[in-house]
Design an enzyme around this catalytic site. Structure first.
Site, short mmCIF file in Angstrom:
data_model
loop_
_atom_site.label_atom_id
_atom_site.label_comp_id
_atom_site.label_asym_id
_atom_site.label_seq_id
_atom_site.Cartn_x
_atom_site.Cartn_y
_atom_site.Cartn_z
N GLU A 40 -29.57 -14.99 -6.81
CA GLU A 40 -29.58 -15.74 -7.97
C GLU A 40 -28.49 -15.66 -8.45
OE1 GLU A 40 -29.83 -18.25 -9.86
OE2 GLU A 40 -31.00 -17.16 -11.34
N THR A 49 -23.99 -16.15 -6.46
CA THR A 49 -23.64 -17.24 -5.15
C THR A 49 -22.25 -17.13 -4.82
OG1 THR A 49 -25.47 -18.04 -6.53
CG2 THR A 49 -24.74 -19.23 -4.97
N ASP A 92 -35.70 -19.66 -10.52
CA ASP A 92 -35.60 -20.56 -10.49
C ASP A 92 -36.76 -21.94 -11.06
OD1 ASP A 92 -32.53 -20.63 -10.52
OD2 ASP A 92 -31.97 -21.09 -8.38
N SER A 120 -33.96 -25.44 -6.09
CA SER A 120 -31.76 -25.21 -6.03
C SER A 120 -30.94 -25.75 -6.83
CB SER A 120 -31.79 -24.41 -4.59
OG SER A 120 -30.49 -23.73 -4.63
N SER A 121 -29.84 -25.48 -6.82
CA SER A 121 -29.05 -26.68 -7.36
C SER A 121 -28.01 -26.82 -5.88
CB SER A 121 -28.06 -26.39 -8.57
OG SER A 121 -29.02 -26.95 -9.54
N GLY A 151 -22.22 -21.83 -9.01
CA GLY A 151 -22.39 -22.43 -9.99
C GLY A 151 -23.85 -22.66 -10.80
N GLY A 152 -24.79 -22.17 -10.61
CA GLY A 152 -25.97 -22.94 -10.81
C GLY A 152 -25.97 -24.04 -10.47
N ARG A 178 -34.61 -20.58 2.29
CA ARG A 178 -35.13 -20.38 0.87
C ARG A 178 -35.83 -19.48 0.73
NH1 ARG A 178 -31.99 -20.98 -4.54
NH2 ARG A 178 -33.31 -22.06 -6.04
N1 GLU Z 1 -29.91 -19.82 -7.51
C1 GLU Z 1 -29.15 -21.10 -8.09
C2 GLU Z 1 -29.79 -22.37 -6.76
O1 GLU Z 1 -30.30 -21.68 -5.78
C3 GLU Z 1 -28.15 -20.81 -7.63
C4 GLU Z 1 -26.94 -19.51 -8.73
C5 GLU Z 1 -25.42 -19.87 -8.83
O2 GLU Z 1 -24.98 -20.25 -7.92
O3 GLU Z 1 -25.30 -18.99 -9.12
O4 GLU Z 1 -28.95 -23.25 -7.56
#
Ligand code: GLU
Length: 559
Positions: free
Chosen positions: A390, A370, A410, A435-436, A457-458, A88
């Protein structure tokens, strides 16, 4: 491509169970092909992952690359264990907690904070891959960049998705050299255009020859730092040179008799996915024969509860204290599962450890960047890697033929929580933003990988992944059907149902249970491999993106 490889490498979306010895699934066919090429040459799952990431940097530049960060889960068949590698991004040492506040002390608008140097964290992908390769690589490092260097020199064809993303990105195309590369003559590249990237070929050649040091020290590092600083960022040569990837213990919980493992903090992905799966199992056990609608309801309620905790308590554990063990304990989860009713939605959930009102979830625009890829090699070593710059095209700053991330957005912009206390995900020097990303590897009762999966997918990643792990491991749905089925997501707010799928048909019934519904496109990018008990594998690439599955049917085992 040799004739043999043409036979072995099937560029199709779904592959039925065949006696494959190794498998790759990634978000772009050229990346899948590079992974297969490396496995065929005797490479390990880690070797393939490095080649895949290098090619994705070139052909899917909107999503991930060496200018970003990633989390990688590795199953090593020799050691019989899972390792979690954390690549990360970190915040520069010079940041202050007010980094994302404007001159009046108000949080910046999200999209104002994305372009330029302010959002760029130290990229972690290459140090992480180098660390994993030192332990699990079978082929020399420099050979792993050959497919990407070849493609960068010879050219590749822009996909419809890349072209579409560029068209949507028009308001943000201001920076050179990104503008010149993607918008020659001021117009976005169209699908089918041949693109060459000799600058990236040169960068990758330097990295292939001199290792990750070529990126973190020397000419490339200087170019990155200069670009970021010129565009208002705080990154220094020292930040680059001192960056370290970290190996962390994976977090695992038993779900439907399988050992499901994922990433620990600073990704919330693992904790939240595992909370959801256990809460769902507990709620299902007191709901006899739930219909598919009721199953969706129970997953959505479990997700509300997990997101309430996520948004309140989670952050980088190297900087803040997070009650990880409590939040994943069976006792705690039982209390939380008791809040779930089959008859009525609980609405906005509160975090579980105190009575404070939960904050609104840090919801963002629908994110189309992503990338996730999965690999199992012929010795059953497995890689599940989610990688990201991101937002689409990251910070828009391009150096050495690749894009730099905007991962620092984030962090929570307001350093203080609603109760006035410092928020666990506030910006701090050297810290990693929450992060997710949720790469998953599940092991069967023999301790062998039975599922490798993840998604972009954020914050919706968590729901996308939890839903498929439940479908495959709890409801025994084949992976291709599980990925294809419409998504339903709840991030402790509205219930989102994927338009034009069977998920959308649940709207009326879920509304009756009290869900506030939106029906909308949900662009997951799930790429996974299922390994059945007889050792056969089946892989699936998400039809919502452009990826593919590749496999090899005959290969001598690694090591
Ligand atoms: N930046 C996001 C994260 O680390 C991922 C972004 C995405 O999945 O489009 O959770």
């Amino acid at each position: 491509m040799t004739k043999l490889r043409k036979l072995a490498f099937l560029l199709i979306l779904f592959i039925p169970a065949l006696p494959a010895h190794s498998m790759v699934t990634a978000a772009h066919p050229l990346a899948t092909e590079a992974g297969v090429e490396i496995l065929e040459a005797g490479g390990s799952a880690i070797d393939a992952a490095i080649a895949i990431q290098a090619v994705l940097t070139l052909v899917e530049p909107q999503s991930s690359g060496i200018g970003g960060g990633a989390f990688l889960l590795h199953y090593g068949s020799k050691e019989g264990r899972i390792q979690a590698f954390d690549g990360r991004e970190t915040a520069p040492q010079a940041v202050q907690e007010t980094h994302f506040l404007d001159t009046t002390g108000q949080p910046l608008k999200f999209l104002d904070a994305v372009p330029g140097g302010r959002s760029v964290g130290v990229p972690g992908v290459l140090r992480m891959l180098e660390m994993a390769h030192a332990e699990h690589g079978a082929l020399p490092w420099h050979t792993l960049f050959e497919p990407a260097i070849r493609l960068a020199n010879n050219g590749f064809t822009a996909t419809p998705r890349l072209a579409e993303m560029l068209r949507l990105d028009l308001p943000l195309d201001a920076f050179e050299p990104m503008a010149g590369y993607f918008f020659p003559n001021g117009e976005p590249i169209t699908a089918g255009t041949q693109i060459k990237n000799p600058t990236l070929a040169k960068t990758l050649t330097q990295i292939a020859t001199d290792g990750a040091d070529a990126f973190y020290e020397g000419e490339l590092a200087r170019a990155i730092v200069e670009t970021v600083q010129r565009n208002g960022g705080l990154l220094t040569l020292d930040d680059m040179a001192t960056y370290q990837a970290i190996e962390r213990p994976a977090i695992c919980r038993e779900v439907a008799g399988s050992n499901v493992c994922s990433m620990p903090l600073p990704s919330s992905g693992g904790m939240s996915v595992l909370q959801i799966l256990r809460l769902f199992e507990m709620a299902s056990s007191v709901t006899p024969n739930p219909t598919p609608m009721l199953q969706a309801h129970l997953m959505l309620e479990a997700s509300r509860l997990a997101f309430a905790d996520r948004n309140e308590y989670l952050g980088d554990t190297d900087f803040v204290e997070v009650p990880v063990n409590t939040l994943l304990s069976e006792n705690y989860l039982k209390q939380r599962a008791n809040l779930i009713s089959a008859d009525k939605s609980l609405g906005i959930a509160r975090p579980g450890l105190n009575a404070d009102q939960a904050r609104a979830s840090g919801s963002k625009l629908i994110n189309h960047s992503t990338s996730h890829f999965s690999v199992i090699d012929s010795s059953n070593n497995a890689v599940s890697m989610t990688s990201s710059i991101e937002m689409p095209f990251g910070s828009r700053l391009m150096v050495g033929g690749f894009l730099l991330n905007n991962q620092l957005t984030d962090f929570r912009f307001d350093p203080l929580a609603a109760n006035g206390q410092p928020h666990p995900n506030r910006v701090q020097p050297g810290k990693r933003p929450l992060s997710s990303m949720s790469p998953v590897i599940a092991l069967n009762s023999e301790g062998l990988p039975e599922l490798v999966i993840g998604s972009p997918g954020g914050t919706r990643i968590i729901g996308f992944v939890a839903q498929r792990v439940a479908s495959i491991l709890i409801h025994n749905q084949p992976i291709e059907a599980a990925i294809q089925t419409g998504s339903f997501v709840n991030r402790n707010g509205k219930t989102e149902l994927e338009a034009d799928t069977t998920a959308a048909e649940l709207a009326g019934a879920l509304e009756e249970l009290g869900h506030e519904i939106t029906v909308q496109p949900l662009t997951s990018g799930l790429h996974g491999i299922e390994r059945l008990s007889d050792g056969t594998m089946r892989g699936a690439a998400d039809p919502r993106r452009e990826g593919s599955v590749g496999q090899i049917q005959r290969q001598s085992p690694q090591e």
